[in-house]
Design an enzyme around this catalytic site. Structure first.
Site, PDB file in Angstrom:
ATOM      1  N   CYS A   1       2.047  -9.185  14.605  1.00 35.51           N
ATOM      2  CA  CYS A   1       3.300  -8.422  14.769  1.00 35.51           C
ATOM      3  C   CYS A   1       4.525  -9.318  14.613  1.00 35.51           C
ATOM      4  O   CYS A   1       5.626  -8.815  14.449  1.00 35.51           O
ATOM      5  CB  CYS A   1       3.387  -7.789  16.150  1.00 35.51           C
ATOM      6  SG  CYS A   1       2.177  -6.520  16.511  1.00 35.51           S
TER       7      CYS A   1
ATOM      8  N   HIS B   1      -3.093  -4.743  16.433  1.00 38.29           N
ATOM      9  CA  HIS B   1      -3.981  -5.580  15.624  1.00 38.29           C
ATOM     10  C   HIS B   1      -5.399  -5.699  16.175  1.00 38.29           C
ATOM     11  O   HIS B   1      -6.291  -6.156  15.472  1.00 38.29           O
ATOM     12  CB  HIS B   1      -3.359  -6.963  15.423  1.00 38.29           C
ATOM     13  CG  HIS B   1      -2.151  -6.907  14.534  1.00 38.29           C
ATOM     14  ND1 HIS B   1      -0.884  -6.721  15.023  1.00 38.29           N
ATOM     15  CD2 HIS B   1      -2.053  -6.930  13.187  1.00 38.29           C
ATOM     16  CE1 HIS B   1      -0.050  -6.658  14.008  1.00 38.29           C
ATOM     17  NE2 HIS B   1      -0.718  -6.782  12.894  1.00 38.29           N
TER      18      HIS B   1
ATOM     19  N   CYS C   1      -3.648  -7.361  21.184  1.00 36.14           N
ATOM     20  CA  CYS C   1      -2.551  -6.528  20.708  1.00 36.14           C
ATOM     21  C   CYS C   1      -3.120  -5.157  20.355  1.00 36.14           C
ATOM     22  O   CYS C   1      -4.108  -5.077  19.621  1.00 36.14           O
ATOM     23  CB  CYS C   1      -1.919  -7.172  19.474  1.00 36.14           C
ATOM     24  SG  CYS C   1      -0.831  -6.065  18.564  1.00 36.14           S
TER      25      CYS C   1
ATOM     26  N   CYS D   1       2.161 -12.056  19.518  1.00 33.45           N
ATOM     27  CA  CYS D   1       1.196 -11.615  18.495  1.00 33.45           C
ATOM     28  C   CYS D   1       1.715 -12.074  17.146  1.00 33.45           C
ATOM     29  O   CYS D   1       2.785 -11.643  16.712  1.00 33.45           O
ATOM     30  CB  CYS D   1       1.008 -10.094  18.500  1.00 33.45           C
ATOM     31  SG  CYS D   1      -0.078  -9.567  17.132  1.00 33.45           S
TER      32      CYS D   1
ATOM     33  N   HIS E   1       0.854  -1.186   0.000  1.00 35.40           N
ATOM     34  CA  HIS E   1       0.000   0.000   0.000  1.00 35.40           C
ATOM     35  C   HIS E   1       0.895   1.242   0.000  1.00 35.40           C
ATOM     36  O   HIS E   1       2.124   1.132  -0.039  1.00 35.40           O
ATOM     37  CB  HIS E   1      -1.007  -0.028   1.153  1.00 35.40           C
ATOM     38  CG  HIS E   1      -0.407  -0.142   2.531  1.00 35.40           C
ATOM     39  ND1 HIS E   1       0.524   0.752   3.023  1.00 35.40           N
ATOM     40  CD2 HIS E   1      -0.605  -1.047   3.516  1.00 35.40           C
ATOM     41  CE1 HIS E   1       0.849   0.413   4.246  1.00 35.40           C
ATOM     42  NE2 HIS E   1       0.197  -0.687   4.580  1.00 35.40           N
TER      43      HIS E   1
ATOM     44  N   HIS F   1       4.046   1.534   2.316  1.00 34.98           N
ATOM     45  CA  HIS F   1       5.286   0.880   1.879  1.00 34.98           C
ATOM     46  C   HIS F   1       5.972   1.725   0.804  1.00 34.98           C
ATOM     47  O   HIS F   1       7.193   1.900   0.807  1.00 34.98           O
ATOM     48  CB  HIS F   1       4.989  -0.492   1.273  1.00 34.98           C
ATOM     49  CG  HIS F   1       4.270  -1.441   2.189  1.00 34.98           C
ATOM     50  ND1 HIS F   1       2.970  -1.828   1.970  1.00 34.98           N
ATOM     51  CD2 HIS F   1       4.665  -2.059   3.325  1.00 34.98           C
ATOM     52  CE1 HIS F   1       2.602  -2.667   2.924  1.00 34.98           C
ATOM     53  NE2 HIS F   1       3.602  -2.817   3.771  1.00 34.98           N
TER      54      HIS F   1
ATOM     55  N   LYS G   1      -4.266   5.673  10.974  1.00 35.65           N
ATOM     56  CA  LYS G   1      -3.078   5.079  10.374  1.00 35.65           C
ATOM     57  C   LYS G   1      -3.487   4.219   9.186  1.00 35.65           C
ATOM     58  O   LYS G   1      -4.418   3.444   9.254  1.00 35.65           O
ATOM     59  CB  LYS G   1      -2.352   4.222  11.420  1.00 35.65           C
ATOM     60  CG  LYS G   1      -1.021   3.711  10.915  1.00 35.65           C
ATOM     61  CD  LYS G   1      -0.497   2.546  11.741  1.00 35.65           C
ATOM     62  CE  LYS G   1       0.561   1.812  10.954  1.00 35.65           C
ATOM     63  NZ  LYS G   1       0.816   0.467  11.455  1.00 35.65           N
TER      64      LYS G   1
ATOM     65  N   LYS H   1      -4.031  -1.886   5.448  1.00 41.70           N
ATOM     66  CA  LYS H   1      -4.951  -2.622   4.602  1.00 41.70           C
ATOM     67  C   LYS H   1      -6.155  -3.090   5.422  1.00 41.70           C
ATOM     68  O   LYS H   1      -7.284  -3.055   4.963  1.00 41.70           O
ATOM     69  CB  LYS H   1      -4.198  -3.839   4.052  1.00 41.70           C
ATOM     70  CG  LYS H   1      -4.867  -4.476   2.880  1.00 41.70           C
ATOM     71  CD  LYS H   1      -4.389  -3.836   1.591  1.00 41.70           C
ATOM     72  CE  LYS H   1      -5.110  -4.467   0.410  1.00 41.70           C
ATOM     73  NZ  LYS H   1      -4.839  -3.737  -0.816  1.00 41.70           N
TER      74      LYS H   1
HETATM   75 ZN   LIG Z   1       0.058  -7.288  16.876  1.00 38.62          ZN
END
Ligand SMILES: [Zn+2]
Length: 529
Positions: A133, A158, A155, A130, A21, A24, A307, A310
């Site tokens: 992560c 996430h 997390c 996680c 996306h 990156h 933020k 995706k």
């Molecule tokens: Zn995470």
């Protein structure tokens, strides 16, 4: 060891879990502009990007898609990650994949070295992990879940429950390196930039470091631990080593690149600064290798105040932007509109407005007008300047200051400041033409000398702009360079290095210019938001 005349820069290697996306692409473009600037400034330069292909998350994604993890990685690399580089015009020197043999052998040799030095031991890991992560978590890192995950620890990145791991792992004695890391941050204040991230890392390390679990036993998609093949190497420990495996680091056989280019500058998102500024230098210290030159953490891209990611449906593919505005505009917009190192907001409205005002009307129109007037009044030939006045000397001073200020800003990775410094030339030249009114001067034959001075000054200013903007706007700069009739490709080294080529007075009278198509044409198509 890398000399003062070499410059090496890396992006993070991107996880092949999903397609790229604009977040990156932003990282890639920033590293590319710094690489191009240094390369075109005559430094021996090397830039690296690549993909991170091991770990539990990739394994699960591959299984869910009914393919092997290697097949999954091959597909994503070929269809998404390598094409991204073309989409945004990246001139990288190497592309590393962590599934390549050249990488895996370095991971194993490095690990064996630490094991032989007594810096790795076996123990039991019991705690949170996680998979999103790919990171071990402390309870204090977690937050209470909401909605379907109410009552569970999740997390914060996430928003999903973490897993509880209890397995036999190998541990790296990272805790031994706490003081050496603090000493490093003290002795080399720009090791971590910007200061906001540096302060956060310093206080994190001051609180004390735990040893790091560096292997996993419950799945097998990774590099095998060399002395115990029932374990694979923890994906971050594996991934960080790409920065030296790509340089051919091998205790037995180095091919010269490592000597030439290590230590590198690392560009990372601030979410992974801790891996790069704590774990990575500790690993290198353990192997008695030099730490990176610098870890520069950029901020988040915010879309609608959130933020970019995706999973939050705000993911925008880079090609959605480049298909409409072109790769130069993509590169310019993100590096100009956002202070590098800070969070910044993306919006289609802001992108469209800057494209129109700054690229099309500001720079593109300036270039078109000057080349067109040269065709009309001077038969397309660069005229010999007559006597210069204060007005011409002021233009020359602006170009000189822009070179100085942009160079200084690029040294600090303040890319937005460097572009702003160069843009003062665009603004000055537009003001100069408005004041000098060459289209009126042209009507008075007695002022032929004056007309030649004005056009010669404007053409020379455009030449400097082409040089100074080429790292950011490589396509437009090359078109302008060609229109100015200068021989050779812009960006080649030698006499065309930025500090030399941006000096005033190198466009010889008599050079034949060529018609210039609009550098930033009107956008007909409405972007799909
Ligand atoms: Zn995470």
């Amino acid at each position: 060891m890398a000399s003062g005349d070499s410059f090496s820069i890396t992006t993070p290697i991107f996880y092949v879990n999903d397609a790229p996306h604009i977040g990156h692409a932003y990282t890639e473009v920033a590293a590319d502009v710094l690489a191009r600037w240094n390369r075109q400034s005559g430094r021996d330069t090397w830039s690296l990007t690549g993909t991170d292909e091991h770990g539990q998350k990739i394994l699960r994604t591959a299984v869910a898609n009914g393919v092997t993890p290697k097949e999954w990685a091959d597909k994503l690399v070929a269809e998404a990650w390598v094409p991204l580089l073309q989409t945004i015009d990246i001139a990288n020197d190497d592309f590393i994949r962590t599934t390549e043999q050249r990488h895996e052998s370095v991971v194993q040799a490095f690990l064996q070295k630490l094991y032989d030095a007594g810096l790795i031991y076996d123990g039991e890991y019991e705690g949170y992990y996680c998979v999103g992560c790919e990171e071990y978590k402390q309870q204090s890192d977690l937050v209470d879940g909401t909605g379907e995950f109410a009552g569970q620890l999740v997390c914060p990145i996430h928003g999903r429950p973490v897993e509880v791991l209890k397995e036999k792992n190998y541990f790296f004695r990272m805790s031994q390196f706490q003081q050496r890391l603090l000493d490093l941050y003290e002795a080399q204040p720009d090791f971590i930039q910007p200061d906001s991230v540096r302060n956060e890392i310093v206080s994190f390390v001051r609180r004390g470091l735990d040893d790091l679990s560096i292997s996993r036993q419950s799945f097998d998609w990774g590099v095998r631990v060399p002395w115990d093949d029932s374990h694979v190497v923890y994906v971050w420990f594996d991934a960080l080593l790409n920065y030296i495996s790509a340089l051919g680091y091998d205790p037995e056989a180095a091919d010269g690149l490592f000597e030439r280019f290590w230590p590198s500058n690392h560009i990372v998102g601030k979410d992974i600064a801790r891996f790069h500024a704590v774990i990575w230098p500790a690993m290198l210290m353990a192997a008695e290798l030099p730490v990176p030159r610098r870890v520069f953490a950029h901020g988040w891209l915010l879309v609608g105040g959130e933020k970019m990611s995706k999973s939050k449906l705000t993911g925008i593919a880079p090609a959605q932007i480049t298909d409409v505005f072109g790769s130069d505009a993509f590169r310019y917009y993100f590096l100009r509109a956002i202070s590098f190192g800070q969070d910044g907001s993306f919006s289609w409205e802001d992108l469209s407005a800057r494209y129109q005002a700054e690229l099309a009307n500001g720079f593109g129109n300036l270039a078109s007008r000057v080349i067109a007037m040269t065709a009309k009044y001077c038969d397309g030939v660069v005229p010999e300047s007559g006597p210069v006045t204060e007005a011409e000397l002021a233009v020359q001073a602006t170009v000189r200051d822009a070179l100085r200020d942009a160079s200084a800003a690029m040294e600090r990775f303040a890319i937005h400041e460097a572009i702003a410094a160069v843009w003062r030339i665009v603004e000055h030249l537009n003001g100069y033409l408005t004041e000098q009114e060459p289209w009126k001067v042209a009507k008075d034959e007695a002022q032929a000398d004056r007309l030649r001075t004005i056009l010669s000054t404007a053409l020379e200013g455009l030449r400097a702009l082409a040089v100074l903007l080429s790292p950011v706007l490589p396509k437009a700069a090359q078109k302008l360079w060609t229109a100015l009739g200068v021989e050779g490709a812009l960006g080649a080294l030698g006499e065309q290095s930025i500090p030399t080529a941006a000096q005033w007075g190198q466009l010889p009278a008599g050079t034949r210019t060529v018609a210039l198509e609009p550098l930033f044409p009107r956008i007909e198509q409405e972007p799909v938001a």
